[in-house]
Write a protein that holds these residues in place. Structure first.
Motif, PDB file in Angstrom:
ATOM      1  N   PHE A  22      25.658  38.453  37.383  1.00 60.99           N
ATOM      2  CA  PHE A  22      26.502  39.495  37.994  1.00 60.99           C
ATOM      3  C   PHE A  22      27.979  39.165  37.889  1.00 60.99           C
ATOM      4  N   GLY A  23      28.311  37.916  37.595  1.00 61.53           N
ATOM      5  CA  GLY A  23      29.733  37.557  37.558  1.00 61.53           C
ATOM      6  C   GLY A  23      29.920  36.333  38.422  1.00 61.53           C
ATOM      7  N   ALA A  24      31.100  36.177  38.980  1.00 68.46           N
ATOM      8  CA  ALA A  24      31.359  34.976  39.772  1.00 68.46           C
ATOM      9  C   ALA A  24      31.897  35.379  41.135  1.00 68.46           C
ATOM     10  N   VAL A  25      31.534  34.608  42.150  1.00 66.26           N
ATOM     11  CA  VAL A  25      32.032  34.837  43.506  1.00 66.26           C
ATOM     12  C   VAL A  25      32.892  33.638  43.887  1.00 66.26           C
ATOM     13  N   ASN A  26      34.085  33.932  44.346  1.00 65.88           N
ATOM     14  CA  ASN A  26      34.992  32.854  44.759  1.00 65.88           C
ATOM     15  C   ASN A  26      35.401  33.001  46.210  1.00 65.88           C
ATOM     16  N   ARG A  27      35.700  31.867  46.788  1.00 59.80           N
ATOM     17  CA  ARG A  27      36.243  31.833  48.156  1.00 59.80           C
ATOM     18  C   ARG A  27      37.766  31.867  47.972  1.00 59.80           C
ATOM     19  N   CYS A  28      38.396  32.879  48.528  1.00 61.75           N
ATOM     20  CA  CYS A  28      39.836  33.053  48.301  1.00 61.75           C
ATOM     21  C   CYS A  28      40.564  33.253  49.621  1.00 61.75           C
ATOM     22  N   VAL A  29      41.801  32.809  49.650  1.00 67.24           N
ATOM     23  CA  VAL A  29      42.611  33.117  50.825  1.00 67.24           C
ATOM     24  C   VAL A  29      43.624  34.188  50.403  1.00 67.24           C
ATOM     25  N   LYS A  30      43.775  35.184  51.272  1.00 69.71           N
ATOM     26  CA  LYS A  30      44.726  36.267  50.964  1.00 69.71           C
ATOM     27  C   LYS A  30      46.098  35.778  51.429  1.00 69.71           C
ATOM     28  N   ARG A  31      47.054  35.779  50.511  1.00 66.28           N
ATOM     29  CA  ARG A  31      48.366  35.174  50.822  1.00 66.28           C
ATOM     30  C   ARG A  31      49.006  35.869  52.022  1.00 66.28           C
ATOM     31  N   LEU A  32      48.845  37.180  52.077  1.00 59.69           N
ATOM     32  CA  LEU A  32      49.554  37.948  53.126  1.00 59.69           C
ATOM     33  C   LEU A  32      49.051  37.620  54.522  1.00 59.69           C
ATOM     34  N   ASP A  33      47.682  37.621  54.697  1.00 62.18           N
ATOM     35  CA  ASP A  33      47.168  37.457  56.077  1.00 62.18           C
ATOM     36  C   ASP A  33      46.573  36.075  56.330  1.00 62.18           C
ATOM     37  N   GLY A  34      46.527  35.238  55.283  1.00 64.49           N
ATOM     38  CA  GLY A  34      46.036  33.878  55.501  1.00 64.49           C
ATOM     39  C   GLY A  34      44.552  33.801  55.804  1.00 64.49           C
ATOM     40  N   CYS A  35      43.855  34.929  55.655  1.00 65.40           N
ATOM     41  CA  CYS A  35      42.409  34.916  55.946  1.00 65.40           C
ATOM     42  C   CYS A  35      41.605  34.619  54.686  1.00 65.40           C
ATOM     43  N   TYR A  37      38.373  35.207  52.163  1.00 64.61           N
ATOM     44  CA  TYR A  37      37.504  36.300  51.719  1.00 64.61           C
ATOM     45  C   TYR A  37      36.579  35.804  50.630  1.00 64.61           C
ATOM     46  N   ALA A  38      35.436  36.446  50.510  1.00 64.55           N
ATOM     47  CA  ALA A  38      34.542  36.189  49.362  1.00 64.55           C
ATOM     48  C   ALA A  38      34.835  37.299  48.376  1.00 64.55           C
ATOM     49  N   ILE A  39      35.217  36.912  47.160  1.00 62.21           N
ATOM     50  CA  ILE A  39      35.588  37.928  46.164  1.00 62.21           C
ATOM     51  C   ILE A  39      34.712  37.782  44.926  1.00 62.21           C
ATOM     52  N   LYS A  40      34.015  38.859  44.605  1.00 62.20           N
ATOM     53  CA  LYS A  40      33.169  38.863  43.410  1.00 62.20           C
ATOM     54  C   LYS A  40      33.955  39.544  42.296  1.00 62.20           C
ATOM     55  N   ARG A  41      33.975  38.904  41.178  1.00 57.21           N
ATOM     56  CA  ARG A  41      34.728  39.396  40.021  1.00 57.21           C
ATOM     57  C   ARG A  41      33.741  39.464  38.860  1.00 57.21           C
ATOM     58  N   LEU A  42      33.552  40.668  38.321  1.00 57.22           N
ATOM     59  CA  LEU A  42      32.606  40.737  37.198  1.00 57.22           C
ATOM     60  C   LEU A  42      33.220  41.552  36.082  1.00 57.22           C
TER      61      LEU A  42
END
Ligand SMILES: Cn1cc(CCO)c2c3c(c(-c4ccccc4Cl)cc21)C(=O)NC3=O
Length: 290
Positions: A22-35, A37-42
């Motif tokens: 399906f692609g790759a899922v990464n653990r990312c921090v959003k620069r604006l809110d510092g939270c 997120y799990a982001i899937k990129r395919l």
């Protein structure tokens, strides 16, 4: 590319948490809110292909499903550089599959209180999905993610969990994720999920009781947490499991829970309890202190 992609400009990638066709899922921090997120990129599926259908169904489902404490939250989705990207809530506790794998290595499995807690929480999520006119169709341990209840001292905004009385005994919150197989109850376009969890009637293309297919898969999911051996993908054993025979377990379950899980496996979907009935079931009700 000269123009930084939205993904690169808005997020800092911290680590890979999943990869597959399906692609790759990464653990990312959003620069604006510092939270986090799990982001899937395919890679963007071919226009008009079945994969495009699946990718779009997932985003449609998230858009239709608002917020629920037992469904992984959706934040955004977009397309860029020939990729599709979906930004979801990050669940910090891994998937139920990860937890079961770790426990199995130590010869451990869930005891009854934990099994009832798991069954109740996922039933609440399914009740919400089914009440929204949708079915998940791929309920299984690797699609159930775990969040550890934000400790109150952290001031974590506990969602208005009207469904849930906000009282989670163990601090573990289960959330149904991966809506890639979600479809409408009334006008279904069924993309079969994992065959190990597939109800017999769906294999026969009988889509008249689709919500009960999620109930069937949930029963097998709880049985795996109870220590059932790996599920067959097909063949004699696969059919045997669909004649309402509970798989062998390392520890006998109480008749109350055992009978409930067996009813959820009934070959007749009508005989299986609905998610709503499960949420009210005396076996799963949490006794209120005092
Ligand atoms: C492999 N994997 C591991 C995790 C972290 C568990 O601690 C995970 C997540 C998701 C997803 C996911 C599934 C399907 C579609 C989109 C996403 Cl982001 C996949 C995940 C997701 O939506 N939220 C997650 O935490």
């Amino acid at each position: 590319a000269l123009m930084l992609s939205r993904y690169e400009s808005e997020f800092l990638e911290l680590g890979r948490i999943g990869v597959g066709e399906f692609g790759a899922v990464n653990r990312c921090v959003k620069r604006l809110d510092g939270c986090m997120y799990a982001i899937k990129r395919l890679r963007r599926p071919l226009a008009g292909s079945a994969n495009e259908q699946l990718a779009l169904k997932e985003v449609y489902a998230h858009a239709v499903l608002g917020h629920h404490p037992h469904v992984v939250r959706y934040y955004s989705a977009w397309a860029e550089d020939d990729h599709m990207i979906i930004q979801n809530e990050y669940c910090d506790g891994g998937s139920l599959h990860d937890v079961l794998t770790e426990k199995e290595e130590q010869g451990e499995f869930f005891q009854e209180p934990a099994l009832r807690d798991l069954l109740l929480q996922v039933s609440m999520g399914l009740k919400y999905i089914h009440a929204s006119g949708l079915v998940h169709l791929d309920v299984k341990p690797s699609n159930i993610f775990i969040s550890h209840q934000p400790c109150s001292s952290a001031g974590g905004a506990a969602d208005s969990e009207e469904e849930d009385d906000g009282h989670i005994p163990s601090g573990v919150v289960y959330k149904i994720g991966d809506l890639g197989h979600v479809t409408s109850i009334t006008s279904p376009q069924v993309e079969e999920g994992d065959s190990r969890f597939l109800a017999c009637e769906v294999l026969r293309e009988d889509y008249t009781h689709l919500p009960k297919a999620d109930i069937f898969a949930l029963s097998l999911t709880v049985l795996l947490a109870a220590g059932a051996p790996p599920l067959p993908q097909n063949g004699e054993e696969w059919h045997h499991l669909r004649q309402a025979h509970l798989p062998s377990l390392p520890h006998e379950l109480t008749p109350a829970l055992g009978n409930l899980l067996q009813m959820m496996l009934d070959p007749d979907p009508v005989a299986r309890p609905s998610a709503s009935a499960l949420c009210k079931h005396p076996v799963l009700r949490r006794e209120r202190a005092g």
